[in-house]
Design a protein around this motif. Structure first.
Motif, mmCIF file in Angstrom:
data_model
loop_
_atom_site.group_PDB
_atom_site.id
_atom_site.type_symbol
_atom_site.label_atom_id
_atom_site.label_comp_id
_atom_site.label_asym_id
_atom_site.label_seq_id
_atom_site.Cartn_x
_atom_site.Cartn_y
_atom_site.Cartn_z
ATOM 1 N N MET A 1 0.912 -1.210 0.031
ATOM 2 C CA MET A 1 0.059 -0.075 -0.074
ATOM 3 C C MET A 1 0.827 1.316 0.056
ATOM 4 O O MET A 1 1.991 1.333 0.452
ATOM 5 C CB MET A 1 -0.893 0.154 1.095
ATOM 6 N N THR A 2 0.302 2.491 -0.413
ATOM 7 C CA THR A 2 1.015 3.581 -0.402
ATOM 8 C C THR A 2 0.227 4.639 -0.239
ATOM 9 O O THR A 2 -1.070 4.763 -0.497
ATOM 10 C CB THR A 2 1.744 3.934 -1.667
ATOM 11 N N ASP A 3 0.612 5.921 0.305
ATOM 12 C CA ASP A 3 -0.272 7.008 0.636
ATOM 13 C C ASP A 3 -0.111 8.112 -0.638
ATOM 14 O O ASP A 3 -0.738 9.095 -0.380
ATOM 15 C CB ASP A 3 -0.288 7.867 1.870
ATOM 16 N N SER A 4 0.708 7.608 -1.672
ATOM 17 C CA SER A 4 0.763 8.505 -2.986
ATOM 18 C C SER A 4 -0.500 8.926 -3.440
ATOM 19 O O SER A 4 -1.382 8.108 -3.527
ATOM 20 C CB SER A 4 2.112 7.895 -3.669
ATOM 21 N N VAL A 24 1.214 2.631 -14.899
ATOM 22 C CA VAL A 24 0.906 3.201 -13.459
ATOM 23 C C VAL A 24 1.605 2.664 -12.445
ATOM 24 O O VAL A 24 1.439 1.471 -12.241
ATOM 25 C CB VAL A 24 -0.900 3.350 -13.302
ATOM 26 N N LEU A 25 2.327 3.395 -11.638
ATOM 27 C CA LEU A 25 3.146 2.884 -10.342
ATOM 28 C C LEU A 25 2.364 3.021 -8.946
ATOM 29 O O LEU A 25 1.670 4.223 -9.011
ATOM 30 C CB LEU A 25 4.488 3.294 -10.391
ATOM 31 N N SER A 26 2.777 2.356 -7.921
ATOM 32 C CA SER A 26 2.115 2.563 -6.759
ATOM 33 C C SER A 26 2.319 3.955 -5.980
ATOM 34 O O SER A 26 1.585 4.112 -4.928
ATOM 35 C CB SER A 26 2.207 1.178 -5.886
ATOM 36 N N ASP A 27 3.407 4.612 -6.662
ATOM 37 C CA ASP A 27 3.937 5.797 -5.912
ATOM 38 C C ASP A 27 3.242 7.137 -6.572
ATOM 39 O O ASP A 27 3.429 7.944 -6.264
ATOM 40 C CB ASP A 27 5.268 6.044 -5.829
ATOM 41 N N ASP A 157 -8.607 4.319 -17.590
ATOM 42 C CA ASP A 157 -9.095 4.906 -16.371
ATOM 43 C C ASP A 157 -7.988 4.933 -15.186
ATOM 44 O O ASP A 157 -7.652 3.897 -14.708
ATOM 45 C CB ASP A 157 -10.190 3.939 -15.664
ATOM 46 N N VAL A 158 -7.222 5.809 -15.387
ATOM 47 C CA VAL A 158 -5.774 5.978 -14.395
ATOM 48 C C VAL A 158 -5.952 5.714 -13.214
ATOM 49 O O VAL A 158 -5.176 5.175 -12.358
ATOM 50 C CB VAL A 158 -5.142 7.110 -15.000
ATOM 51 N N ALA A 159 -7.146 6.350 -12.669
ATOM 52 C CA ALA A 159 -7.407 6.293 -11.198
ATOM 53 C C ALA A 159 -7.572 4.899 -10.837
ATOM 54 O O ALA A 159 -7.294 4.364 -9.727
ATOM 55 C CB ALA A 159 -8.543 7.238 -10.843
ATOM 56 N N ALA A 160 -8.410 4.164 -11.440
ATOM 57 C CA ALA A 160 -8.497 2.789 -11.077
ATOM 58 C C ALA A 160 -7.420 1.854 -11.476
ATOM 59 O O ALA A 160 -7.000 0.942 -10.381
ATOM 60 C CB ALA A 160 -9.773 2.239 -12.369
ATOM 61 N N LEU A 161 -6.511 2.134 -12.298
ATOM 62 C CA LEU A 161 -5.410 1.236 -12.375
ATOM 63 C C LEU A 161 -4.439 1.656 -11.261
ATOM 64 O O LEU A 161 -3.821 0.685 -10.740
ATOM 65 C CB LEU A 161 -4.447 1.942 -13.694
ATOM 66 N N PHE A 162 -4.388 2.829 -10.919
ATOM 67 C CA PHE A 162 -3.592 3.344 -9.696
ATOM 68 C C PHE A 162 -4.053 2.601 -8.462
ATOM 69 O O PHE A 162 -3.357 2.088 -7.289
ATOM 70 C CB PHE A 162 -3.583 4.683 -9.452
ATOM 71 N N LYS A 167 -3.361 -1.681 -4.038
ATOM 72 C CA LYS A 167 -4.085 -2.676 -3.363
ATOM 73 C C LYS A 167 -3.159 -4.227 -3.621
ATOM 74 O O LYS A 167 -3.366 -5.081 -2.754
ATOM 75 C CB LYS A 167 -5.318 -2.943 -3.919
ATOM 76 N N TRP A 168 -2.253 -4.011 -4.579
ATOM 77 C CA TRP A 168 -1.589 -5.412 -4.613
ATOM 78 C C TRP A 168 -0.726 -5.674 -3.611
ATOM 79 O O TRP A 168 -0.022 -4.847 -3.140
ATOM 80 C CB TRP A 168 -0.776 -5.425 -6.076
ATOM 81 N N PRO A 169 -0.540 -6.891 -2.886
ATOM 82 C CA PRO A 169 0.113 -7.104 -1.651
ATOM 83 C C PRO A 169 1.466 -7.021 -1.824
ATOM 84 O O PRO A 169 2.123 -6.988 -0.973
ATOM 85 C CB PRO A 169 -0.423 -8.288 -1.218
#
Length: 396
Positions: A1-4, A24-27, A157-162, A167-169
């Motif tokens: 998870m990230t708060d980015s 799209v990256l998790s940051d 849908d970039v927001a959905a991809l982010f 959410k990926w563990p």
């Protein structure tokens, strides 16, 4: 998870009309480009590989299960694709990121355009992005989750991809060996490839090795056979009793993906029984990490990992420096090893443990990939060392 969070610019959508891919990256980083291969999206830990050749071998290396590969070399595709350079029949990686469009093949061994090979194997890729920027990002922030999406219409849908990326563990605590191990026991007698004859066949059997497949590369098995070993390959979950039914002269613990501590939940009891037999043992990559765990050591998730064909490793026993091929995101904690286990090799990049050997038993392992597929052949002697240990043990 990230708060980015995603920037407002990222949420606006594709910057150019002909865009067909996005990473799209998790940051919160977003890279626009041109999708190729299969359509849809794929998720995994994004890592970078510094090899300048061997992209087909890299993508089919089972150790890349759960990962997206960002190639630092900008020209991917010039060798084409062929059926001989596969490390397993199906690609293990979840996707790929490249700088330039896939180049036209210019090699006599090419039997298929690399773009077609990627599509036929249902891989999702993206080109036209700044791979050096992604590499710097990984070096700064460590392992990130990435989602590659490929849509011929260019709508995303970039927001959905982010959200999907967040959410990926991740690979910490994830056992992936069960996903890539062989389903049935098999015999292996194919030896290494040569330019004149292709792959060879084992002619003189010196010993019988049982190889536990946590995600073994085919060329590792070929190298074992090259030294004169008849190899029986068993799945990662095969019981010790079933392994011993093959009456082996030695055990090999293969490379593989995921968190070694998670795989160790079922692998370590079997490896400890192997150790008690007194037979020679050789481990590579995940097999090396599992062997260290079996002796009471610990492993940890690395900041960015080691992946490429240009990693310097020093043999502390001789002082010799080898240029090696590597692919790992976890490492053995050298301070956790017991007194009877010594460190035999270290990385000259960061001094991490790259080899161990047991002082009172014919057991050793290395983090690097001595089968050199792709990569230099400096470390092939390790297969010969394993065979020498077996031959000596048979005379006792």
């Amino acid at each position: 998870m990230t708060d980015s969070k995603l920037s407002a610019d990222a949420l606006k959508g594709r910057p150019y009309d002909d865009i067909t891919g996005v990473l799209v990256l998790s940051d919160g980083s977003v890279f626009w480009g041109y999708g190729f291969g299969a359509s849809g999206d794929t998720i995994g830990e994004i890592c970078f590989n510094t090899s300048i050749t061997g992209y087909q071998e890299i993508l089919t290396d089972p150790s890349y299960a759960g990962q997206i590969i960002n190639f630092t070399f900008p020209h991917i595709g010039n060798v084409g694709a062929n059926i001989e350079d596969l490390e397993t029949q199906n690609p293990a990686a979840r996707g790929l990121v490249i700088r330039e469009d896939i180049t036209e093949p210019a090699n006599y061994r090419s039997s298929e355009h690399f773009a077609e090979w990627v599509k036929n194997n249902k891989l999702i890729g993206i080109s036209g992005v700044d791979t050096r920027s992604i590499t710097r990002l990984i070096k700064e922030k460590g392992a990130l989750t990435g989602v590659i999406a490929h849509s011929p219409t260019g709508e995303f849908d970039v927001a959905a991809l982010f959200e999907q990326a967040c959410k990926w563990p991740g690979l910490n605590g994830m056992d992936l060996a069960k996903e890539v191990t062989c389903q049935e026991t098999k015999d292996w007698d194919e030896t290494r490839w040569s330019i004149k004859e292709g792959f060879g066949k084992l002619e003189v059997e010196k010993a019988h090795i049982v190889a536990v497949d946590y995600g073994a590369k085919d060329n590792i098995l070929r190298c074992l056979s090259e030294t004169g070993a008849k190899v029986t390959v068993v799945s990662a979950t095969t019981s010790f009793d079933d392994i011993m039914k093959h009456n082996p002269d030695g055990f090999f613990l293969s490379n593989g993906p995921g968190d070694p501590a998670a795989t160790g939940e079922y692998a370590l009891p079997i490896i400890k029984q192997m150790i008690e037999t007194g037979l020679p043992i050789f481990g590579i990559c995940l097999g090396h990490q599992l062997l260290a765990l079996a002796f009471g050591g610990k492993t940890y998730k690395m900041h960015q990992g080691h992946r490429g064909a240009n990693h310097p490793v020093q043999d502390l026993r001789t002082g010799k420096v080898e240029i090696t091929s590597m692919n790992h995101g976890f490492s053995v904690d050298g301070d956790s090893l017991p007194e009877n286990v010594s460190i035999s090799h270290i990385s000259l990049f960061d001094k991490t443990v790259c080899g161990i050997e047991v002082k009172d038993k014919p057991i050793f392992s290395v983090q690097q990939h001595p089968e050199a597929s792709p990569g230099p052949q400096d470390s092939f002697y390790l297969f010969e060392q394993f065979m020498d240990n077996i031959q000596k043990h048979k005379t006792l």
